[in-house]
Design a protein around this motif. Structure first.
Motif, PDB file in Angstrom:
ATOM      1  N   UNK A   1     -42.923 -26.325  82.697  1.00 22.06           N
ATOM      2  CA  UNK A   1     -41.876 -25.285  82.444  1.00 22.06           C
ATOM      3  C   UNK A   1     -41.896 -24.428  81.154  1.00 22.06           C
ATOM      4  N   UNK A   2     -41.589 -23.376  81.370  1.00 25.46           N
ATOM      5  CA  UNK A   2     -41.657 -22.070  80.486  1.00 25.46           C
ATOM      6  C   UNK A   2     -40.887 -21.105  80.887  1.00 25.46           C
ATOM      7  N   UNK A   3     -41.520 -19.842  80.409  1.00 26.21           N
ATOM      8  CA  UNK A   3     -41.177 -18.451  80.780  1.00 26.21           C
ATOM      9  C   UNK A   3     -42.125 -17.670  81.483  1.00 26.21           C
TER      10      UNK A   3
ATOM     11  N   UNK B   1     -41.447 -32.464  81.621  1.00 28.14           N
ATOM     12  CA  UNK B   1     -40.413 -32.814  80.796  1.00 28.14           C
ATOM     13  C   UNK B   1     -40.664 -32.916  79.206  1.00 28.14           C
ATOM     14  N   UNK B   2     -41.851 -33.259  78.886  1.00 24.18           N
ATOM     15  CA  UNK B   2     -42.243 -33.358  77.698  1.00 24.18           C
ATOM     16  C   UNK B   2     -42.543 -31.933  76.779  1.00 24.18           C
ATOM     17  N   UNK B   3     -42.269 -31.845  75.490  1.00 28.20           N
ATOM     18  CA  UNK B   3     -43.073 -30.626  74.911  1.00 28.20           C
ATOM     19  C   UNK B   3     -44.390 -30.948  74.748  1.00 28.20           C
ATOM     20  N   UNK B   4     -45.106 -29.690  74.644  1.00 24.77           N
ATOM     21  CA  UNK B   4     -46.595 -29.684  74.526  1.00 24.77           C
ATOM     22  C   UNK B   4     -46.860 -30.157  73.253  1.00 24.77           C
ATOM     23  N   UNK B   5     -48.066 -30.830  73.167  1.00 22.47           N
ATOM     24  CA  UNK B   5     -48.250 -31.324  71.725  1.00 22.47           C
ATOM     25  C   UNK B   5     -49.552 -30.898  71.236  1.00 22.47           C
ATOM     26  N   UNK B   6     -50.608 -31.430  71.811  1.00 22.91           N
ATOM     27  CA  UNK B   6     -51.990 -31.048  71.422  1.00 22.91           C
ATOM     28  C   UNK B   6     -52.355 -29.913  72.016  1.00 22.91           C
ATOM     29  N   UNK B   7     -51.719 -29.306  73.152  1.00 21.01           N
ATOM     30  CA  UNK B   7     -52.127 -28.111  73.881  1.00 21.01           C
ATOM     31  C   UNK B   7     -51.146 -27.182  73.522  1.00 21.01           C
ATOM     32  N   UNK B   8     -50.155 -27.275  72.478  1.00 20.29           N
ATOM     33  CA  UNK B   8     -49.031 -26.444  72.390  1.00 20.29           C
ATOM     34  C   UNK B   8     -49.284 -25.660  71.129  1.00 20.29           C
ATOM     35  N   UNK B   9     -48.057 -24.787  70.928  1.00 21.53           N
ATOM     36  CA  UNK B   9     -46.754 -25.021  71.490  1.00 21.53           C
ATOM     37  C   UNK B   9     -46.624 -24.348  72.741  1.00 21.53           C
ATOM     38  N   UNK B  10     -47.566 -23.369  73.154  1.00 24.49           N
ATOM     39  CA  UNK B  10     -47.488 -22.827  74.470  1.00 24.49           C
ATOM     40  C   UNK B  10     -48.725 -22.844  75.159  1.00 24.49           C
ATOM     41  N   UNK B  11     -48.906 -22.943  76.522  1.00 23.64           N
ATOM     42  CA  UNK B  11     -49.901 -23.025  77.358  1.00 23.64           C
ATOM     43  C   UNK B  11     -49.807 -21.883  78.584  1.00 23.64           C
ATOM     44  N   UNK B  12     -51.094 -21.108  78.855  1.00 20.24           N
ATOM     45  CA  UNK B  12     -50.739 -20.440  80.089  1.00 20.24           C
ATOM     46  C   UNK B  12     -51.258 -21.272  81.169  1.00 20.24           C
ATOM     47  N   UNK B  13     -50.333 -21.144  82.275  1.00 20.81           N
ATOM     48  CA  UNK B  13     -50.319 -21.671  83.506  1.00 20.81           C
ATOM     49  C   UNK B  13     -50.243 -20.799  84.681  1.00 20.81           C
TER      50      UNK B  13
END
Length: 117
Positions: A17-19, A79-91
């Protein structure tokens, strides 16, 4: 925006999930649709990660009226915030290789096209 997509590398399928990157660019006032012509067609979007890994998109491949590439700037996985790969990731669910699925996104730059004159 959310999407369920298959695994990349060693990861299992997940619900992301994201924008939409298109929405981020639209909010920033980047040309799209009928405005995307002439020198704007040479405009690029560069996304950089915390380790300085970078990927580049043309506005044309992201624009809904042209390439319509689906790119999500995700901030949650299953449903969980990204931690080690965050705060954002491209999908990028349409990519055959995960080379542009960068994690720890730090900046998104718009590099204006040059009319060549």
């Amino acid at each position: 925006m959310s999407i369920d997509t298959t695994a990349i590398h060693h990861e299992s399928a997940a619900h992301w999930q994201g924008v939409s990157l298109k929405d981020v660019l639209q909010h920033a006032g980047v040309p799209s649709g009928e405005q995307l012509r002439g020198h704007n067609m040479a405009t690029m979007v560069r996304v950089t990660a915390s380790d300085n890994y970078q990927v580049v998109f043309s506005l044309g491949e992201l624009d809904p009226m042209l390439g319509n590439e689906q790119v999500i700037l995700a901030d949650t996985r299953d449903g969980q915030p990204l931690t080690k790969d965050g705060p954002f990731r491209l999908v990028l669910p349409g990519d055959k290789r995960p080379a542009r699925w960068i994690h720890n996104v730090t900046t998104i730059d718009v590099i204006l096209g040059n009319a060549g004159h």
